[in-house]
Design a protein around this motif. Structure first.
Motif, PDB file in Angstrom:
ATOM      1  N   HIS A  18      -8.426  -1.334  -6.859  1.00  0.00           N
ATOM      2  CA  HIS A  18      -7.760  -1.225  -5.570  1.00  0.00           C
ATOM      3  C   HIS A  18      -8.320  -0.016  -4.846  1.00  0.00           C
ATOM      4  CE1 HIS A  18      -5.339   2.108  -7.138  1.00  0.00           C
ATOM      5  NE2 HIS A  18      -5.218   1.388  -8.223  1.00  0.00           N
ATOM      6  N   PRO A  19      -8.183   0.026  -3.524  1.00  0.00           N
ATOM      7  CA  PRO A  19      -8.674   1.196  -2.800  1.00  0.00           C
ATOM      8  C   PRO A  19      -7.930   2.449  -3.247  1.00  0.00           C
ATOM      9  CG  PRO A  19      -7.476  -0.297  -1.339  1.00  0.00           C
ATOM     10  CD  PRO A  19      -7.537  -0.937  -2.684  1.00  0.00           C
TER      11      PRO A  19
ATOM     12  N   PHE B   8      -6.697   6.250  -2.068  1.00  0.00           N
ATOM     13  CA  PHE B   8      -6.427   7.143  -0.941  1.00  0.00           C
ATOM     14  C   PHE B   8      -6.736   8.563  -1.398  1.00  0.00           C
ATOM     15  CE2 PHE B   8      -3.528   9.573   1.844  1.00  0.00           C
ATOM     16  CZ  PHE B   8      -3.972   9.101   3.070  1.00  0.00           C
TER      17      PHE B   8
ATOM     18  N   THR C 203      -9.687  11.269   2.986  1.00  0.00           N
ATOM     19  CA  THR C 203      -9.140  10.244   3.868  1.00  0.00           C
ATOM     20  C   THR C 203      -7.939  10.789   4.624  1.00  0.00           C
ATOM     21  OG1 THR C 203      -9.839   8.557   2.284  1.00  0.00           O
ATOM     22  CG2 THR C 203      -8.277   7.882   3.983  1.00  0.00           C
TER      23      THR C 203
ATOM     24  N   ILE D 289      -1.741   5.300   8.162  1.00  0.00           N
ATOM     25  CA  ILE D 289      -1.986   4.944   6.757  1.00  0.00           C
ATOM     26  C   ILE D 289      -1.538   3.508   6.512  1.00  0.00           C
ATOM     27  CG2 ILE D 289      -1.299   5.397   4.368  1.00  0.00           C
ATOM     28  CD1 ILE D 289      -1.109   8.408   5.198  1.00  0.00           C
TER      29      ILE D 289
ATOM     30  N   GLN E 176      -4.052   1.126   8.222  1.00  0.00           N
ATOM     31  CA  GLN E 176      -5.378   1.158   7.617  1.00  0.00           C
ATOM     32  C   GLN E 176      -5.399   0.516   6.233  1.00  0.00           C
ATOM     33  OE1 GLN E 176      -7.396   4.904   8.014  1.00  0.00           O
ATOM     34  NE2 GLN E 176      -8.774   4.487   6.320  1.00  0.00           N
ATOM     35  N   TYR E 177      -4.329   0.702   5.462  1.00  0.00           N
ATOM     36  CA  TYR E 177      -4.297   0.214   4.083  1.00  0.00           C
ATOM     37  C   TYR E 177      -3.406  -1.017   3.893  1.00  0.00           C
ATOM     38  CZ  TYR E 177      -7.018   4.183   2.678  1.00  0.00           C
ATOM     39  OH  TYR E 177      -8.039   5.099   2.538  1.00  0.00           O
ATOM     40  N   ASP E 178      -2.811  -1.485   4.993  1.00  0.00           N
ATOM     41  CA  ASP E 178      -1.962  -2.667   4.957  1.00  0.00           C
ATOM     42  C   ASP E 178      -0.868  -2.554   3.894  1.00  0.00           C
ATOM     43  OD1 ASP E 178      -1.090  -5.140   5.867  1.00  0.00           O
ATOM     44  OD2 ASP E 178      -2.325  -6.239   4.419  1.00  0.00           O
TER      45      ASP E 178
ATOM     46  N   ASN F 128      -1.241   6.142  -3.168  1.00  0.00           N
ATOM     47  CA  ASN F 128      -1.972   5.528  -4.272  1.00  0.00           C
ATOM     48  C   ASN F 128      -1.064   4.677  -5.154  1.00  0.00           C
ATOM     49  OD1 ASN F 128      -4.743   6.151  -3.884  1.00  0.00           O
ATOM     50  ND2 ASN F 128      -4.247   8.280  -4.336  1.00  0.00           N
TER      51      ASN F 128
ATOM     52  N   LEU G 209      -0.673   1.487  -3.245  1.00  0.00           N
ATOM     53  CA  LEU G 209      -1.908   0.701  -3.312  1.00  0.00           C
ATOM     54  C   LEU G 209      -2.067   0.031  -4.668  1.00  0.00           C
ATOM     55  CD1 LEU G 209      -4.370   3.080  -1.453  1.00  0.00           C
ATOM     56  CD2 LEU G 209      -3.505   0.875  -0.653  1.00  0.00           C
TER      57      LEU G 209
END
Length: 87
Positions: free
Chosen positions: A3-4, A6, A10, A52, A55-57, A79, A82
């Motif tokens: 997963h992305p 953070f 950022t 945030i 950008q990160y849905d 995080n 996410l």
């Protein structure tokens, strides 16, 4: 599944874009300094949280503003969201 992530970099970019922060003054030595002590007002933090989320849905609950007093706490919360969203 990955997963992305953070990161502090950022967060600095988002604070620069949304709150007009100077990223050169935000160093990793300030991770545990409160946003208030860093000079960020609640409106700047609301804008940061909104960016945030877009950008990160992800959706951050109301405690994101009150429960994340420091950059480190906000990074951890994002995080966690996410990793939960990727599960």
């Amino acid at each position: 599944m990955t997963h992305p992530t953070f990161t502090f970099d950022t967060l600095k970019d988002i604070l620069r874009e949304g709150a007009g922060a100077d990223p050169d003054t935000l160093t990793d030595t300030l991770l545990d300094t409160t946003f208030e002590d860093l000079g960020f007002e609640s409106l700047a933090l609301l804008e940061t949280l909104s960016r945030i989320e877009r950008q990160y849905d992800i959706a951050l609950d109301d405690t994101a503003l009150t429960g994340t007093a420091t950059p480190r706490a906000l990074i951890t919360l994002v995080n966690e969201q996410l990793s939960g969203a990727a599960a």
